[in-house]
Design a protein around this motif. Sequence first.
Motif, PDB file in Angstrom:
ATOM      1  N   TYR A 137      -8.431 -13.000 -24.940  1.00  0.00           N
ATOM      2  CA  TYR A 137      -9.286 -11.932 -25.562  1.00  0.00           C
ATOM      3  C   TYR A 137      -8.418 -11.150 -26.273  1.00  0.00           C
ATOM      4  O   TYR A 137      -7.500 -10.761 -25.845  1.00  0.00           O
ATOM      5  N   VAL A 173      -6.066 -12.271 -20.856  1.00  0.00           N
ATOM      6  CA  VAL A 173      -6.752 -13.584 -20.414  1.00  0.00           C
ATOM      7  C   VAL A 173      -7.427 -13.471 -19.226  1.00  0.00           C
ATOM      8  O   VAL A 173      -6.994 -12.878 -18.062  1.00  0.00           O
ATOM      9  N   TYR A 174      -8.602 -14.066 -19.343  1.00  0.00           N
ATOM     10  CA  TYR A 174      -9.411 -14.076 -18.035  1.00  0.00           C
ATOM     11  C   TYR A 174     -10.059 -15.500 -17.918  1.00  0.00           C
ATOM     12  O   TYR A 174     -10.549 -16.196 -18.628  1.00  0.00           O
ATOM     13  N   ARG A 175      -9.505 -16.033 -16.811  1.00  0.00           N
ATOM     14  CA  ARG A 175      -9.724 -17.560 -16.569  1.00  0.00           C
ATOM     15  C   ARG A 175      -9.275 -18.115 -17.579  1.00  0.00           C
ATOM     16  O   ARG A 175     -10.056 -19.248 -18.016  1.00  0.00           O
ATOM     17  N   GLY A 176      -8.146 -18.149 -18.186  1.00  0.00           N
ATOM     18  CA  GLY A 176      -7.789 -19.124 -19.101  1.00  0.00           C
ATOM     19  C   GLY A 176      -8.122 -18.875 -20.469  1.00  0.00           C
ATOM     20  O   GLY A 176      -7.639 -19.200 -21.322  1.00  0.00           O
ATOM     21  N   ALA A 177      -9.328 -18.067 -20.603  1.00  0.00           N
ATOM     22  CA  ALA A 177      -9.816 -17.789 -22.053  1.00  0.00           C
ATOM     23  C   ALA A 177      -9.013 -16.245 -22.606  1.00  0.00           C
ATOM     24  O   ALA A 177      -9.005 -15.222 -21.699  1.00  0.00           O
TER      25      ALA A 177
END
Lengths: 449, 112
Positions: free
Chosen positions: B51, B45-49
């Motif tokens: 993957y 999870v990167y800034r809420g997104a």
Amino acid sequence: MHYNSGDTAWILASSALVLFMTPGLAFFYGGMVRSKNVLGMLMQNYVVIGIVSIVWVFLTYSMSFGTDWGGYGIIGTLHFFGLAHMTQAVPGYTGASAQTIPPLVFVIFQMMFAVITPALITGSTADRLRFGPFVVFVLIWSIIVYAPVAHWVFSPTGWLFKLGAEDFAGGTVVHINAGAAGLAVAMVVGKRKGWPKEPMPPHNVPFVLLGAGILWFGWFGFNAGSALGANVLSANAFVNTNTATAAALLGWILVEKIRGGKSTTLGAASGAVAGLVAITPACGFVNVVGATIIGLAAGVICSLAISLKFKVRLDDALDVGGVHLVGGITGALLIGFFGTSTIGGVNGLFYGGGLALLGHQAIAVVVVGIYSFVVSWILAKIIDKTMGLRVKDDDELEGMDTSLHAESAYEFGGSLLRSLSGSGSSSAHLSVASKEEPIVSTRKIGEIL
Amino acid sequence: MKLIVAIVKPFKLEDVRNALSKADVKGMTVSEVQGYGRQSGHTEVYRGAEYQTQFVPKLKVEVVVSDEAATEIVDLMVEAARTDKIGDGKVWVVNVEDLVRVRTGERGADAL
């Protein structure tokens, strides 16, 4: 003219601190892009230092802080063109606000703000701008967007300043300005290939943390230096900056936790930057309670705002809108509530000042946001139609590092493999090429391999 | 001679190495690899997104051993690499036709 040597020393040091923010920003952004685009990102930020440093001393300093043209508070004249008349005081700073530093020190300090502002835009448009057209964009943008906005808000002769809008260190001039411009340019160039379906995770989160750390460090010059002296006001700005940043860091990772995920390093770095942004306009006008609330609010609001881009389908790649525009607005408006004359400026709503200050803040936010968005959009559109702002599809796939700059960021063992791989014809071709055709492009070598 | 190839979790390398050195295996080759099995990928999870990562990082350990020792060494490696959780990896064995020690030119089992 008598200058205060303590004040002068602090502003000279602050100028160096603020310059360091732009390479810091480059790493903050560079870590978030994919490994094939990291040099492209670093290079965009670096070249902005080159462009704006030159244009500032010759032209835009005078347009921003020169004698007001016609008394409308819209733009400065070219009285200080090429740093002429540097023995004269900076217009508007009279009486109690008279500067205690040489005007030349004010020039170099303000230059660093003019440098980092267009650099912030590169986060929105990451991975897809052509280099030459970007250079042209930054050059013209500094003149037609940054200079007038800085004049309106920062110069005591500017119309928003005279109206009573408060911006201690650049919440509107730097962050709302850059955030709105970033969204406009991202809209013109369109989304990255594959966004949002294809994963584009950061290639180096430690770089992001390093960059955020450099930004945090440099921001003390940005905010405390904006007191233009070494005094109680600069100390307040310094303490408020650190307090708000800490609160925003905690606010962001708390939101991540509450929303059911894990607290992330990227979230901590993003929260810190959101806090720095939000406290920028307010750091010389609020007390430590105000700073804590502004920081916490920025951490929470910005961490929620960054998902909006998926809803509106606008590829603001590294969340310049979500962090700088939203964070800048948060800080600028909260001055209207938490502003207190015991620190600086006038009282906001919570300190008995009524709604007047909030009104002035709202006007500044809206005017700067709209002006920056509209002019940036038109400028980007013109450059796109005439030069082409966006890289070609195959260059985008290949990555900016090799396609735009003929370099790659990471070699490690790969260089050995590269020099040894492709036995027979291609390596023979390479050695011939290097001897007899020294101008063979690296892209061709890449294709051969 | 047999070539034992083991795909293991990266943090189990030290255990595998210790097991091999107890079994008097004189060397090993390790490489970083990525792949998937039943574990498939994992989510980042990167800034809420979020993957979905398709491939999981693993280590590939390769050792050449004598025919007689192979079975026992495979057992030791499997034991050392096991965590009883999904994604522990695989070990397989292939026949090796010949082996040469580069420095001396010794061949076959002498080169082990």
